[in-house]
Design a protein around this motif. Structure first.
Motif, short mmCIF file in Angstrom:
data_model
loop_
_atom_site.label_atom_id
_atom_site.label_comp_id
_atom_site.label_asym_id
_atom_site.label_seq_id
_atom_site.Cartn_x
_atom_site.Cartn_y
_atom_site.Cartn_z
N MET A 210 12.12 26.19 66.47
CA MET A 210 12.92 26.45 65.30
C MET A 210 14.20 27.13 65.74
SD MET A 210 12.32 29.06 62.05
CE MET A 210 10.59 28.85 62.07
N ASN A 211 15.29 26.77 65.12
CA ASN A 211 16.60 27.34 65.40
C ASN A 211 17.20 27.92 64.13
OD1 ASN A 211 16.49 26.38 68.06
ND2 ASN A 211 17.39 24.44 67.48
N ILE A 212 17.94 29.01 64.28
CA ILE A 212 18.74 29.59 63.20
C ILE A 212 20.18 29.60 63.68
CG2 ILE A 212 19.26 31.64 61.84
CD1 ILE A 212 16.34 32.42 62.01
N LEU A 213 21.03 28.86 62.99
CA LEU A 213 22.46 28.77 63.34
C LEU A 213 23.29 29.26 62.16
CD1 LEU A 213 22.31 25.23 64.95
CD2 LEU A 213 22.38 27.40 66.13
N LEU A 214 23.67 30.53 62.21
CA LEU A 214 24.45 31.14 61.13
C LEU A 214 25.78 31.68 61.63
CD1 LEU A 214 21.55 33.07 59.34
CD2 LEU A 214 22.56 30.87 58.71
N LEU B 148 10.50 30.70 66.54
CA LEU B 148 11.95 30.79 66.67
C LEU B 148 12.32 30.79 68.15
CD1 LEU B 148 14.67 31.09 65.22
CD2 LEU B 148 14.37 33.57 65.39
N ASP B 149 13.15 29.83 68.54
CA ASP B 149 13.57 29.66 69.93
C ASP B 149 15.03 30.08 70.12
OD1 ASP B 149 13.38 28.30 72.66
OD2 ASP B 149 14.97 27.11 71.73
N PHE B 150 15.88 29.83 69.13
CA PHE B 150 17.32 30.01 69.25
C PHE B 150 17.84 30.62 67.96
CE2 PHE B 150 21.69 28.72 68.86
CZ PHE B 150 22.19 28.60 70.15
N ALA B 151 18.54 31.75 68.04
CA ALA B 151 19.12 32.39 66.86
C ALA B 151 20.55 32.79 67.16
CB ALA B 151 18.30 33.61 66.45
N ASP B 152 21.48 32.30 66.37
CA ASP B 152 22.89 32.62 66.55
C ASP B 152 23.45 33.19 65.25
OD1 ASP B 152 25.56 32.82 67.19
OD2 ASP B 152 25.73 30.77 67.97
N PHE B 153 23.70 34.50 65.27
CA PHE B 153 24.28 35.22 64.14
C PHE B 153 25.71 35.68 64.48
CE2 PHE B 153 19.71 35.96 63.90
CZ PHE B 153 19.42 35.72 62.57
N ARG C 151 14.22 32.49 73.03
CA ARG C 151 14.89 32.34 74.33
C ARG C 151 16.38 32.65 74.27
NH1 ARG C 151 14.55 27.13 76.96
NH2 ARG C 151 14.91 26.26 74.91
N PHE C 152 17.01 32.47 73.14
CA PHE C 152 18.45 32.67 73.01
C PHE C 152 18.74 33.47 71.75
CE2 PHE C 152 17.64 28.65 75.12
CZ PHE C 152 18.37 28.78 76.28
#
Length: 151
Positions: free
Chosen positions: A1-5, A24-29, A49-50
């Motif tokens: 799962m990715n969160i791209l915000l 959740l693997d990738f989260a960009d806030f 991871r990110f």
């Protein structure tokens, strides 16, 4: 799962409620106007991871569990208002961390030896901190520990 915000001018706080985000693997806030403290629960996500939280208004110290995300490879906390000292990490923490960006904050003190050890063991490729001014906010040997010092 990715969160791209990222890059959305979002404001407010990031709620500390990431317990249900197990995959959740990738989260960009990054590049928003987020404030408040870093949510400790995000560092308990085993698959993370990110994590990119650059260029916000996050404040306060790093949570005690900041090194719990065992698969974390990139942790970008640069250009916030984080403060306090950078905590030591325990053996087995951050064993996959390749990039740690801490510059542009209000951290003070010495870069922990446990983090510098990640650099000397060739795990951590990039460690950026505010160690370029005189006197430096963060004392960090360049290039043996920090790879780039900002003023």
């Amino acid at each position: 799962m990715n969160i791209l915000l990222n890059d959305n001018n979002f404001s407010g706080t990031i709620r500390d409620g990431f317990e249900s985000f197990r995959n959740l693997d990738f989260a960009d806030f990054s590049s928003n106007q987020l404030t408040g403290t870093l949510p400790g629960s995000i560092f308990n996500i085993r698959d993370l991871r990110f994590l990119y939280l650059s260029k916000n208004g996050l404040q306060g110290p790093l949570p005690d569990n900041w090194a719990n995300a065992v698969l974390l490879r990139d942790l970008f906390l640069d250009y916030n208002q984080l403060s306090g000292t950078i905590p030591e990490i325990t053996g087995g923490a951050f064993t996959r961390l390749t990039e740690l960006l801490l510059n542009g904050n209000m951290f003070t003190g010495q870069m922990p030896g446990s983090i510098c050890q990640l650099r000397s063991s060739a795990i951590l490729e990039d460690l950026w901190a505010d160690c370029g001014s005189n006197p430096p906010r963060i004392r960090c040997a360049l290039p043996s520990c920090c790879t780039f010092c900002f003023e």
